[in-house]
Design a protein around this motif. Structure first.
Motif, PDB file in Angstrom:
ATOM      1  N   SER A 233     -12.900   7.747   3.384  1.00 57.83           N
ATOM      2  CA  SER A 233     -12.811   7.805   1.927  1.00 57.83           C
ATOM      3  C   SER A 233     -13.518   6.585   1.361  1.00 57.83           C
ATOM      4  N   PHE A 234     -13.547   6.484   0.036  1.00 57.58           N
ATOM      5  CA  PHE A 234     -14.181   5.322  -0.601  1.00 57.58           C
ATOM      6  C   PHE A 234     -13.147   4.280  -1.011  1.00 57.58           C
ATOM      7  N   PHE A 235     -11.864   4.549  -0.749  1.00 58.59           N
ATOM      8  CA  PHE A 235     -10.814   3.553  -0.943  1.00 58.59           C
ATOM      9  C   PHE A 235      -9.701   3.842   0.054  1.00 58.59           C
ATOM     10  N   CYS A 236      -8.728   2.935   0.145  1.00 57.85           N
ATOM     11  CA  CYS A 236      -7.633   3.104   1.097  1.00 57.85           C
ATOM     12  C   CYS A 236      -6.628   4.107   0.566  1.00 57.85           C
ATOM     13  N   ASP A 237      -6.824   5.350   0.925  1.00 53.63           N
ATOM     14  CA  ASP A 237      -5.911   6.416   0.524  1.00 53.63           C
ATOM     15  C   ASP A 237      -4.784   6.465   1.555  1.00 53.63           C
ATOM     16  N   LEU A 238      -3.552   6.415   1.082  1.00 53.30           N
ATOM     17  CA  LEU A 238      -2.404   6.241   1.973  1.00 53.30           C
ATOM     18  C   LEU A 238      -2.315   7.276   3.099  1.00 53.30           C
ATOM     19  N   PRO A 239      -2.439   8.582   2.838  1.00 53.48           N
ATOM     20  CA  PRO A 239      -2.357   9.552   3.950  1.00 53.48           C
ATOM     21  C   PRO A 239      -3.402   9.315   5.029  1.00 53.48           C
ATOM     22  N   LEU A 240      -4.593   8.863   4.632  1.00 55.24           N
ATOM     23  CA  LEU A 240      -5.654   8.625   5.611  1.00 55.24           C
ATOM     24  C   LEU A 240      -5.407   7.355   6.406  1.00 55.24           C
ATOM     25  N   VAL A 241      -4.855   6.334   5.764  1.00 51.94           N
ATOM     26  CA  VAL A 241      -4.584   5.067   6.449  1.00 51.94           C
ATOM     27  C   VAL A 241      -3.462   5.226   7.463  1.00 51.94           C
ATOM     28  N   THR A 242      -2.399   5.943   7.106  1.00 54.02           N
ATOM     29  CA  THR A 242      -1.272   6.098   8.029  1.00 54.02           C
ATOM     30  C   THR A 242      -1.678   6.846   9.299  1.00 54.02           C
ATOM     31  N   LYS A 243      -2.677   7.716   9.210  1.00 57.07           N
ATOM     32  CA  LYS A 243      -3.131   8.453  10.394  1.00 57.07           C
ATOM     33  C   LYS A 243      -3.770   7.529  11.435  1.00 57.07           C
TER      34      LYS A 243
ATOM     35  N   ILE B 180       8.514   1.461  -8.718  1.00 60.88           N
ATOM     36  CA  ILE B 180       9.459   1.950  -7.712  1.00 60.88           C
ATOM     37  C   ILE B 180       8.761   2.899  -6.741  1.00 60.88           C
ATOM     38  N   HIS B 181       7.915   3.771  -7.278  1.00 62.57           N
ATOM     39  CA  HIS B 181       7.190   4.741  -6.455  1.00 62.57           C
ATOM     40  C   HIS B 181       6.261   4.041  -5.473  1.00 62.57           C
ATOM     41  N   THR B 182       5.471   3.093  -5.954  1.00 63.01           N
ATOM     42  CA  THR B 182       4.503   2.438  -5.071  1.00 63.01           C
ATOM     43  C   THR B 182       5.189   1.529  -4.066  1.00 63.01           C
ATOM     44  N   THR B 183       6.320   0.924  -4.440  1.00 65.18           N
ATOM     45  CA  THR B 183       7.066   0.092  -3.497  1.00 65.18           C
ATOM     46  C   THR B 183       7.619   0.936  -2.359  1.00 65.18           C
ATOM     47  N   SER B 184       8.121   2.115  -2.704  1.00 63.77           N
ATOM     48  CA  SER B 184       8.639   3.008  -1.665  1.00 63.77           C
ATOM     49  C   SER B 184       7.523   3.491  -0.752  1.00 63.77           C
ATOM     50  N   GLN B 185       6.330   3.736  -1.317  1.00 64.03           N
ATOM     51  CA  GLN B 185       5.200   4.172  -0.491  1.00 64.03           C
ATOM     52  C   GLN B 185       4.756   3.063   0.456  1.00 64.03           C
ATOM     53  N   LEU B 186       4.696   1.829  -0.043  1.00 65.57           N
ATOM     54  CA  LEU B 186       4.289   0.706   0.806  1.00 65.57           C
ATOM     55  C   LEU B 186       5.310   0.438   1.898  1.00 65.57           C
ATOM     56  N   ALA B 187       6.584   0.687   1.602  1.00 63.64           N
ATOM     57  CA  ALA B 187       7.637   0.463   2.598  1.00 63.64           C
ATOM     58  C   ALA B 187       7.405   1.315   3.838  1.00 63.64           C
ATOM     59  N   PHE B 188       6.786   2.499   3.654  1.00 62.43           N
ATOM     60  CA  PHE B 188       6.496   3.369   4.786  1.00 62.43           C
ATOM     61  C   PHE B 188       5.332   2.839   5.624  1.00 62.43           C
TER      62      PHE B 188
ATOM     63  N   ILE C 208      -3.621   0.471  -2.040  1.00 63.51           N
ATOM     64  CA  ILE C 208      -2.551   1.466  -1.949  1.00 63.51           C
ATOM     65  C   ILE C 208      -1.479   1.183  -2.997  1.00 63.51           C
ATOM     66  N   PHE C 209      -1.129  -0.095  -3.152  1.00 63.50           N
ATOM     67  CA  PHE C 209      -0.106  -0.481  -4.138  1.00 63.50           C
ATOM     68  C   PHE C 209      -0.535  -0.087  -5.549  1.00 63.50           C
TER      69      PHE C 209
END
Length: 314
Positions: free
Chosen positions: A176-186, A154-162, A101-102
């Motif tokens: 998915s074939f990798f850890c896509d952030l919207p799918l992981v948060t679900k 800065i963008h990826t740090t803010s995304q990981l903070a969520f 994700i990072f």
């Protein structure tokens, strides 16, 4: 609350590209060849730009950096995806998932801003040609490369903070074939509606602001070249066609996934393949096939290595 609810997920299961076992060997071959082509094509551009003094200009400096970041975009997940095609159970540790994700947001966020830097370079070259070398100094070129990496970080740090503090205690299958952030948060064991909105807003703001800056830049350039001679207009249009094609190929899937987050998973998976595999492989093709200077430099590089090989043999 029982003990199961307290247990933390230590790994995720990636469902991969396809559930069909018969397709796995075919996909392994295709993606292996595509990844090899990405590495060869982009490293060839970097080597060509580095070895030919005629290409030591701001435009080619930025192009070489685009090729490097394309390799990064293709490499954060593709090697594992290829390896997973050979195994039945495709697992990834929690830490490795966060790392993916990072890096995906670092590289894709950086590439968006780098494309804006390249648009600025073309704006100065076409709209202010007499001041081009003064404006696009070595210091400015380095700044135009460093800014994308800073924005991406800065963008990826803010995304990981969520995501990093979300509780994961139940389902662990990522479609998915990798850890896509919207799918992981679900998969988190809590209400992620607000978090999902913040993720979409963050990525959507970066995508749309970069895209709008590019649209404005290229519109100004096209209006400017309309008042020039037909020869300069043709050359400018040739250059702009390559840039606009790359921008469309890259931003299309990104904007669709993050600004239109309610699409089906299968559609997201196809689009994710597009911007992690096909865009990095198409960029070298687009920029070299329409560029006489690059093709001449590559021919010169090929001749040099052939001559050195003949000397070694003799």
């Amino acid at each position: 609350m029982n003990e199961t609810n307290h247990s933390q997920v230590t790994e995720f299961v990636l469902l991969g590209l396809s559930n069909s076992q018969e397709l796995q060997p075919f996909l392994f071959l295709i993606f292996s060849l595509l990844y090899l082509a990405i590495l060869l094509g982009n490293f060839l551009i970097i080597l060509t730009v580095s070895s030919d003094s005629r290409l030591h200009t701001p435009m080619y400096f930025l192009l070489a950096n685009l090729s490097f970041i394309d390799v990064c975009v293709a490499s954060f997940a593709t090697p594992k995806t290829i390896a997973d095609l050979l195994v039945e159970c495709k697992t990834i540790s929690f830490e490795a998932c966060l790392a993916q994700i990072f890096f995906v947001h670092l590289f894709t966020g950086g590439e968006m801003v780098l494309l804006v830097s390249m648009a600025y370079d073309r704006y100065v070259a076409i709209c202010k040609p007499l001041h081009y070398m003064t404006i696009m100094s070595r210091h400015v070129c380095i700044t135009l490369v460093l800014i994308p990496w800073c924005v991406g970080f800065i963008h990826t740090t803010s995304q990981l903070a969520f995501t990093v503090n979300l509780p994961f205690c139940g389902p662990n299958q990522v479609d998915s074939f990798f850890c896509d952030l919207p799918l992981v948060t679900k998969l988190a064991c809590t209400d992620t509606y607000v978090v999902s909105l913040l993720i979409v807003a963050d990525s959507g703001f970066l995508s749309m602001s970069s895209f709008l800056l590019l649209v404005v830049s290229y519109t100004v350039i096209l209006i400017t070249v309309r008042n020039r001679s037909s020869a300069s207009m043709a050359k400018a249009r040739s250059t702009l066609t390559a840039h606009i094609t790359v921008v469309t190929l890259f931003f299309g899937p990104c904007i669709f996934i993050y600004v239109w987050p309610f699409s089906g998973y299968s559609v997201d998976k196809v689009l994710a393949v597009f911007y992690t595999i096909f865009t990095p492989i198409l960029n070298p093709v687009i920029y070299t096939l329409r560029n006489k200077e690059m093709k001449a430099a590559m021919s010169k590089l090929k001749s040099r290595y052939l001559k050195s090989g003949q000397v070694l043999q003799s």
